[in-house]
Scaffold this active site. Structure first.
Site, short mmCIF file in Angstrom:
data_model
loop_
_atom_site.label_atom_id
_atom_site.label_comp_id
_atom_site.label_asym_id
_atom_site.label_seq_id
_atom_site.Cartn_x
_atom_site.Cartn_y
_atom_site.Cartn_z
N LYS A 208 -72.61 57.62 115.26
CA LYS A 208 -71.17 57.67 115.49
C LYS A 208 -70.91 58.06 116.93
CE LYS A 208 -68.59 61.38 114.69
NZ LYS A 208 -67.90 62.50 113.97
N GLU B 246 -64.25 59.20 104.05
CA GLU B 246 -64.71 60.52 104.49
C GLU B 246 -63.57 61.53 104.42
OE1 GLU B 246 -65.39 62.68 108.81
OE2 GLU B 246 -65.87 60.55 108.63
#
Length: 205
Positions: A127, A38
């Site tokens: 998350k 990411e």
């Protein structure tokens, strides 16, 4: 067990990386077995970095954008060839937009209500952030009520604390500052990545 699309359920977060160094660090991570990388959108020239690493490593790893807040950012990521988006919050409209664009979504949440809102909007993964302030006990309590969706812990997770989070029901972690800080040598990124990988792959639930 929830299905995690990544072979290694560790999301490498390269916050603050620039185009001049992104390729080298992503290359080291791929060599270490990471296949979920990411680049947050508050990094300098993030579109240039993501586009370049997708072209070079997109066939070997999932490249995604993090700190995604707006539908237009999702559209840009889709155009660049990114395969997943990571949000810092639970925004049902944004999640639905990303899912409709064919993206996998790792939605940021803190409470059970936020987690269910994200899942209802179509998020395929969750998350928990910041994980270090909530702790493994929070993960264990959430797992008692959440559906079988992959749950990553993010924020202050270290190789020493990762095992406790895995034992409490998380599937993996997103690792940022403990993995990479702007300007550090590639070999430091490689060493940090290896430490986390050894914990993750050595753990057996």
């Amino acid at each position: 067990m929830p299905h995690v699309p990544f072979r290694l359920p560790l999301i490498a977060i390269l916050r603050g990386i620039g185009p001049g160094e992104a390729g080298a660090h992503v290359g080291a991570l791929v060599e270490e077995g990471y296949d979920a990388i990411e680049i947050p959108l508050n990094s300098p020239d993030w579109a240039q970095s993501i586009g370049a690493v997708v072209r070079e490593y997109g066939g070997r790893a999932w490249i995604g954008g993090g700190t995604v807040l707006r539908p237009t950012e999702v559209d840009t990521l889709q155009h660049l060839g990114a395969r997943f988006v990571v949000t810092p919050n639970t925004n049902p409209a944004l999640i639905k937009h990303a899912v409709a664009a064919g993206m996998q979504v790792v939605a940021g949440f803190a409470t059970a209500s936020e987690a269910f809102a994200a899942v209802d909007a179509g998020a395929q993964m969750l998350k928990l952030f910041p994980a270090s302030t909530y702790g493994p006990g929070h993960v264990r309590a959430l797992r008692a009520v959440l559906p079988a969706v992959p749950l990553f812990v993010v924020g202050g997770v270290t190789p020493l604390t990762l095992t406790d989070f895995l034992a409490s029901g998380s599937n993996g972690a997103g690792i940022g500052g403990e993995l990479y800080r702007p300007g550090q040598p590639v070999e430091r990124t490689r060493t940090n990545a290896r430490e986390f990988r050894l914990v993750q792959t050595g753990y057996r639930r």
